[in-house]
Design a protein around this motif. Structure first.
Motif, PDB file in Angstrom:
ATOM      1  N   ASP A 141     -26.491 -40.080 -25.189  1.00 37.44           N
ATOM      2  CA  ASP A 141     -27.249 -39.773 -26.608  1.00 37.44           C
ATOM      3  C   ASP A 141     -27.593 -38.350 -26.760  1.00 37.44           C
ATOM      4  N   PRO A 185     -21.688 -38.646 -31.528  1.00 36.49           N
ATOM      5  CA  PRO A 185     -22.106 -39.182 -32.653  1.00 36.49           C
ATOM      6  C   PRO A 185     -20.914 -39.262 -33.660  1.00 36.49           C
ATOM      7  N   ILE A 225     -19.222 -42.741 -32.709  1.00 37.08           N
ATOM      8  CA  ILE A 225     -20.190 -43.827 -33.242  1.00 37.08           C
ATOM      9  C   ILE A 225     -20.004 -44.086 -34.718  1.00 37.08           C
ATOM     10  N   ALA A 226     -20.064 -42.805 -35.404  1.00 36.79           N
ATOM     11  CA  ALA A 226     -19.821 -42.996 -36.845  1.00 36.79           C
ATOM     12  C   ALA A 226     -18.932 -43.364 -37.383  1.00 36.79           C
ATOM     13  N   ASN A 261     -18.343 -47.254 -36.767  1.00 35.51           N
ATOM     14  CA  ASN A 261     -19.127 -47.830 -37.827  1.00 35.51           C
ATOM     15  C   ASN A 261     -18.570 -47.697 -39.047  1.00 35.51           C
ATOM     16  N   HIS A 321     -31.800 -44.819 -27.513  1.00 36.55           N
ATOM     17  CA  HIS A 321     -30.749 -45.256 -28.334  1.00 36.55           C
ATOM     18  C   HIS A 321     -31.703 -45.347 -29.767  1.00 36.55           C
ATOM     19  N   ARG A 365     -31.184 -43.181 -32.935  1.00 38.51           N
ATOM     20  CA  ARG A 365     -30.710 -43.746 -34.355  1.00 38.51           C
ATOM     21  C   ARG A 365     -31.547 -43.294 -35.455  1.00 38.51           C
ATOM     22  N   LEU A 402     -26.392 -42.385 -37.760  1.00 40.81           N
ATOM     23  CA  LEU A 402     -26.508 -43.415 -36.822  1.00 40.81           C
ATOM     24  C   LEU A 402     -27.473 -44.587 -37.393  1.00 40.81           C
ATOM     25  N   LEU A 460     -26.104 -47.897 -38.528  1.00 42.74           N
ATOM     26  CA  LEU A 460     -25.154 -48.595 -37.646  1.00 42.74           C
ATOM     27  C   LEU A 460     -25.351 -50.050 -37.814  1.00 42.74           C
TER      28      LEU A 460
END
Length: 184
Positions: A52, A58, A61-62, A65, A89, A93, A99, A102
Motif C-alpha cells: 500500500d 493504485p 486497483i483503480a 474498480n 488498507h 483508502r 481508492l 472501492l
C-alpha cells in the motif's frame, strides 16, 4: 528456497482473512473466507499487489474498480489483496482519491500465510508479487498470472480470460467475448 507458485488445476487454499470493505465508521472490516465464496457458487478473481502507499499499485486497483461491474456481471467475486494490515488498507483508502470508492474488499494477509501458500511471496522483502488468480466455482485455479513488482497488469486481459474460461470451449488466440469459438 524458491517459491512454488500454485498453478492451474490446483485447489485454491482455504482462508479466512480480514478485509476492508467500507470507510463508514464501525463498518470498515469484514472477515472473508474461501468457504463463503465457494458457497456463493461464483467464480473468484483475486489480485495481489506488493504494498500500500506505493505508485503502480493504485493504478491497478483503480482500474479493477472501474471494471467491478464487469466482474459482477460474470458472476465473479473480485478481491484485492496484499500483505499489509487492514488498518493500513483503511488508511490508504481514506488517503487516496482513487481508492475511496472501492466496490471490492481489500484483503489483509498480515501473516503472509495465504501469499506463501500461493507461492507469490517475494524472497527479500516478503511482499506479494503482482499475481492474479481466476478460481472457478469449485475452488480450482483456472488461470494464474504473475508480474514483476515494477510492472502493472492489464485488467481487460483478466476479463478476456475469464470470459474464455466461462465458455468452457476452445478459444483461439486473441479471442474476445461474442466471437466464435473453435470446434475440434
Amino acid at each position: 528456497m524458491k517459491n512454488v507458485i500454485l498453478s492451474v488445476g490446483s485447489k485454491f487454499p482455504e482462508f479466512k482473512k480480514t478485509a476492508v470493505v467500507s470507510l463508514e465508521k464501525g463498518k470498515e472490516f469484514y472477515d472473508i473466507s474461501s468457504e463463503e465464496i465457494r458457497n456463493s457458487g461464483k467464480w473468484m478473481v483475486m489480485f495481489w499487489w506488493p504494498k500500500d502507499f506505493t505508485f503502480v499499485c493504485p493504478t491497478e486497483i483503480a482500474e479493477f474498480n472501474k471494471h467491478y461491474q464487469d466482474f459482477a456481471d460474470r458472476d465473479a467475486v473480485l478481491i484485492g489483496a496484499s500483505t499489509d494490515s487492514e488498518f493500513v488498507h483503511a488508511a490508504w483508502r481514506r488517503d487516496h482519491d482513487d481508492l475511496r470508492g472501492l466496490q471490492f474488499p481489500m484483503l489483509a494477509d498480515t501473516s503472509k500465510s495465504l501469499a506463501e501458500e500461493l507461492g507469490i511471496l517475494e524472497a527479500n522483502e516478503k511482499v506479494a508479487y503482482r499475481a492474479t488468480f481466476i478460481v472457478d466455482q469449485e475452488g480450482i485455479v483456472r488461470w494464474v498470472s504473475l508480474y514483476d513488482l515494477n510492472v502493472g497488469r492489464n485488467v481487460k486481459e483478466v476479463l478476456r480470460v475469464l470470459d474464455a474460461l466461462q465458455t468452457d470451449e476452445l478459444c483461439p488466440c486473441n479471442w474476445q467475448k461474442g466471437e466464435a469459438t473453435l470446434t475440434a
